[in-house]
Design a protein around this motif. Structure first.
Motif, PDB file in Angstrom:
ATOM      1  N   VAL A 119       1.091  -1.050  -0.015  1.00 14.72           N
ATOM      2  CA  VAL A 119       0.045   0.010   0.083  1.00 14.72           C
ATOM      3  C   VAL A 119       0.823   1.098  -0.070  1.00 14.72           C
ATOM      4  O   VAL A 119       0.455   2.371  -0.801  1.00 14.72           O
ATOM      5  CB  VAL A 119      -1.032  -0.008   1.310  1.00 14.72           C
ATOM      6  CG1 VAL A 119      -1.685   1.339   1.454  1.00 14.72           C
ATOM      7  CG2 VAL A 119      -1.980  -1.067   1.133  1.00 14.72           C
ATOM      8  N   LYS A 120       2.147   1.267   0.895  1.00 11.26           N
ATOM      9  CA  LYS A 120       2.927   2.342   0.846  1.00 11.26           C
ATOM     10  C   LYS A 120       3.480   2.744  -0.710  1.00 11.26           C
ATOM     11  O   LYS A 120       3.376   3.776  -0.891  1.00 11.26           O
ATOM     12  CB  LYS A 120       3.764   2.067   1.930  1.00 11.26           C
ATOM     13  CG  LYS A 120       3.358   2.245   3.325  1.00 11.26           C
ATOM     14  CD  LYS A 120       4.518   1.845   4.230  1.00 11.26           C
ATOM     15  CE  LYS A 120       4.098   1.855   5.833  1.00 11.26           C
ATOM     16  NZ  LYS A 120       5.104   1.540   6.657  1.00 11.26           N
ATOM     17  N   VAL A 121       3.883   1.640  -1.260  1.00 16.47           N
ATOM     18  CA  VAL A 121       4.372   1.765  -2.525  1.00 16.47           C
ATOM     19  C   VAL A 121       3.319   2.357  -3.443  1.00 16.47           C
ATOM     20  O   VAL A 121       3.727   3.268  -4.471  1.00 16.47           O
ATOM     21  CB  VAL A 121       5.083   0.448  -3.243  1.00 16.47           C
ATOM     22  CG1 VAL A 121       5.375   0.526  -4.526  1.00 16.47           C
ATOM     23  CG2 VAL A 121       6.122  -0.346  -2.280  1.00 16.47           C
ATOM     24  N   PHE A 122       2.336   1.954  -3.577  1.00 16.10           N
ATOM     25  CA  PHE A 122       1.209   2.400  -4.522  1.00 16.10           C
ATOM     26  C   PHE A 122       0.676   3.780  -4.207  1.00 16.10           C
ATOM     27  O   PHE A 122       0.689   4.839  -4.842  1.00 16.10           O
ATOM     28  CB  PHE A 122       0.005   1.534  -4.449  1.00 16.10           C
ATOM     29  CG  PHE A 122       0.330   0.085  -5.317  1.00 16.10           C
ATOM     30  CD1 PHE A 122       0.867   0.260  -6.550  1.00 16.10           C
ATOM     31  CD2 PHE A 122       0.232  -0.974  -4.681  1.00 16.10           C
ATOM     32  CE1 PHE A 122       0.737  -0.987  -7.104  1.00 16.10           C
ATOM     33  CE2 PHE A 122       0.492  -2.154  -5.308  1.00 16.10           C
ATOM     34  CZ  PHE A 122       0.726  -2.239  -6.751  1.00 16.10           C
ATOM     35  N   GLU A 123       0.682   4.120  -2.812  1.00 16.62           N
ATOM     36  CA  GLU A 123       0.314   5.316  -2.444  1.00 16.62           C
ATOM     37  C   GLU A 123       1.405   6.531  -2.865  1.00 16.62           C
ATOM     38  O   GLU A 123       1.330   7.428  -3.122  1.00 16.62           O
ATOM     39  CB  GLU A 123       0.092   5.504  -0.857  1.00 16.62           C
ATOM     40  CG  GLU A 123      -1.292   4.697  -0.526  1.00 16.62           C
ATOM     41  CD  GLU A 123      -1.624   4.958   1.045  1.00 16.62           C
ATOM     42  OE1 GLU A 123      -2.548   4.704   1.274  1.00 16.62           O
ATOM     43  OE2 GLU A 123      -0.523   4.942   1.866  1.00 16.62           O
ATOM     44  N   LEU A 124       2.745   6.064  -2.546  1.00  8.11           N
ATOM     45  CA  LEU A 124       3.746   6.916  -3.044  1.00  8.11           C
ATOM     46  C   LEU A 124       3.807   7.233  -4.600  1.00  8.11           C
ATOM     47  O   LEU A 124       4.022   8.285  -4.898  1.00  8.11           O
ATOM     48  CB  LEU A 124       5.124   6.185  -2.710  1.00  8.11           C
ATOM     49  CG  LEU A 124       6.423   6.822  -3.338  1.00  8.11           C
ATOM     50  CD1 LEU A 124       6.550   8.434  -2.614  1.00  8.11           C
ATOM     51  CD2 LEU A 124       7.424   6.359  -2.740  1.00  8.11           C
ATOM     52  N   ASN A 130       0.274  12.544  -8.651  1.00  7.77           N
ATOM     53  CA  ASN A 130      -0.363  13.816  -8.195  1.00  7.77           C
ATOM     54  C   ASN A 130       0.629  15.228  -8.203  1.00  7.77           C
ATOM     55  O   ASN A 130      -0.001  16.266  -8.604  1.00  7.77           O
ATOM     56  CB  ASN A 130      -0.936  13.705  -6.685  1.00  7.77           C
ATOM     57  CG  ASN A 130      -1.849  14.774  -6.312  1.00  7.77           C
ATOM     58  OD1 ASN A 130      -3.099  14.941  -6.979  1.00  7.77           O
ATOM     59  ND2 ASN A 130      -1.257  15.481  -5.457  1.00  7.77           N
ATOM     60  N   ASP A 131       1.778  14.947  -7.647  1.00  4.89           N
ATOM     61  CA  ASP A 131       2.541  16.260  -7.682  1.00  4.89           C
ATOM     62  C   ASP A 131       2.928  16.623  -9.369  1.00  4.89           C
ATOM     63  O   ASP A 131       3.005  17.796  -9.578  1.00  4.89           O
ATOM     64  CB  ASP A 131       3.935  15.645  -7.188  1.00  4.89           C
ATOM     65  CG  ASP A 131       3.965  15.553  -5.557  1.00  4.89           C
ATOM     66  OD1 ASP A 131       2.664  16.120  -5.088  1.00  4.89           O
ATOM     67  OD2 ASP A 131       4.760  15.097  -5.251  1.00  4.89           O
ATOM     68  N   GLU A 132       2.964  15.434 -10.306  1.00  8.71           N
ATOM     69  CA  GLU A 132       3.285  15.708 -11.811  1.00  8.71           C
ATOM     70  C   GLU A 132       2.060  16.346 -12.096  1.00  8.71           C
ATOM     71  O   GLU A 132       2.126  17.447 -12.853  1.00  8.71           O
ATOM     72  CB  GLU A 132       3.450  14.610 -12.522  1.00  8.71           C
ATOM     73  CG  GLU A 132       3.985  14.625 -13.909  1.00  8.71           C
ATOM     74  CD  GLU A 132       5.191  15.836 -14.051  1.00  8.71           C
ATOM     75  OE1 GLU A 132       5.078  16.475 -14.780  1.00  8.71           O
ATOM     76  OE2 GLU A 132       6.276  15.485 -12.976  1.00  8.71           O
ATOM     77  N   PHE A 133       0.775  16.171 -12.088  1.00  8.13           N
ATOM     78  CA  PHE A 133      -0.560  16.677 -12.409  1.00  8.13           C
ATOM     79  C   PHE A 133      -0.382  18.044 -12.071  1.00  8.13           C
ATOM     80  O   PHE A 133      -1.075  18.923 -12.845  1.00  8.13           O
ATOM     81  CB  PHE A 133      -1.789  16.306 -11.765  1.00  8.13           C
ATOM     82  CG  PHE A 133      -2.120  14.935 -12.416  1.00  8.13           C
ATOM     83  CD1 PHE A 133      -2.680  15.222 -13.707  1.00  8.13           C
ATOM     84  CD2 PHE A 133      -2.204  13.683 -11.867  1.00  8.13           C
ATOM     85  CE1 PHE A 133      -3.302  14.120 -14.498  1.00  8.13           C
ATOM     86  CE2 PHE A 133      -2.740  12.566 -12.380  1.00  8.13           C
ATOM     87  CZ  PHE A 133      -3.265  12.616 -13.805  1.00  8.13           C
TER      88      PHE A 133
END
Length: 285
Positions: A119-124, A130-133
């Motif tokens: 989960v941590k990997v996918f959330e990262l 999101n940052d790139e958006f």
């Protein structure tokens, strides 16, 4: 939803947080859709399949499947969607291995169970997307790379689960034979009794074992196998609807359209218009 679109305004890639009540409403999307559910439980419906889950999991759906979750309990989720014009899973099948594994497989659950570390990997990855958006403008190359990594990681987890037999009940050789027979004869044999005869078992026995093993009835699998092939030919070739109907041994294109619409709620032409024709269609001319 944070999204990028092409010059004509068509959706290519999007990311958003999802409320529980959105998941509980039946929907059809033109895009490939992935839900990251770090906690909560429910039953994920994709077309006529029903798949119980308890988070953390990833839930997958292909374009224009009818999907929803019922018996929702404390679900939190993120939704990642991409159009095949942005990322063609068939074109990248060797690098990512998600086609026929995460998507477009009628036999496997459209679910990937996760560990807290997963989960941590996918959330990262979603946070980086999101940052790139937020960049002015966002880079499609960067976002496509994050998406490919997300799908590749999910495929790896799914393959490991299958290999360790965590992803399905104890192997049923008879049902594996039914899978083989269905893939061989789905164009010609359309009744569960046809396959029961080939397997030398009763229709009731086939239905009972199939429903337990695949979580779908034989009738559902027979219908889904034919529709899956129809979807592939609509998306991966430039053949006309009439030619595809002939390939699938329908008496004419009108009967094919009626059967396709009964299952998907849309016509073959609408499916093609919404999902587009893959770049793969022109690779081997």
């Amino acid at each position: 939803m944070k999204a990028i679109r092409d010059k004509a305004g068509e959706f290519l890639l999007g990311l958003q947080d999802v409320r529980e009540d959105i998941l509980c409403t039946p929907a059809q999307f033109s895009e490939y859709t992935v839900y990251l559910v770090p906690e909560g439980s429910g039953i994920f419906h994709a077309d006529f399949g029903a798949f119980p889950f308890t988070g953390p999991v990833l839930l997958f759906s292909t374009p224009l499947q009818i999907i929803y979750v019922d018996e929702c309990r404390a679900i939190k989720s993120n939704i990642l969607q991409f159009h095949s014009d942005f990322y063609c899973i068939e074109y990248h099948r060797e690098e990512v291995a998600c086609n026929g594994l995460l998507f477009n497989n009628i036999y496997l659950d459209p679910i990937v169970a996760l560990t807290p570390q997963d989960v941590k990997v996918f959330e990262l990855l979603l946070m980086q997307m999101n940052d790139e958006f937020m960049q002015p403008p966002p880079s499609e190359i960067v976002l496509r790379a994050y998406l490919q990594l997300f799908l590749a990681k999910a495929s790896s987890i799914k393959i490991n689960a299958i290999n360790s037999d965590q992803d399905k009940p104890q192997k049923d050789e008879m049902m594996e034979k039914f899978r083989t027979l269905l893939n061989q004869h789905y164009l010609d044999l359309h009744k569960p009794s046809d396959y029961a005869s080939l397997l030398a078992i009763s229709s009731d026995n086939l239905t009972r074992r199939c429903t337990k093993y695949f979580r779908k009835s034989p009738s559902q699998l027979i219908q889904e196998r034919l529709i899956l092939e129809a979807k592939k030919q609509l998306h991966l070739t430039r053949q006309s609807i009439k030619e595809i109907a002939y390939n699938l041994k329908f008496q004419d294109e009108f009967y094919f359209s009626r059967v396709f619409k009964k299952f998907t709620k849309i016509s073959p032409q609408t499916f093609r218009d919404k999902t587009g024709i893959s770049i793969v269609a022109d690779l081997y001319k």
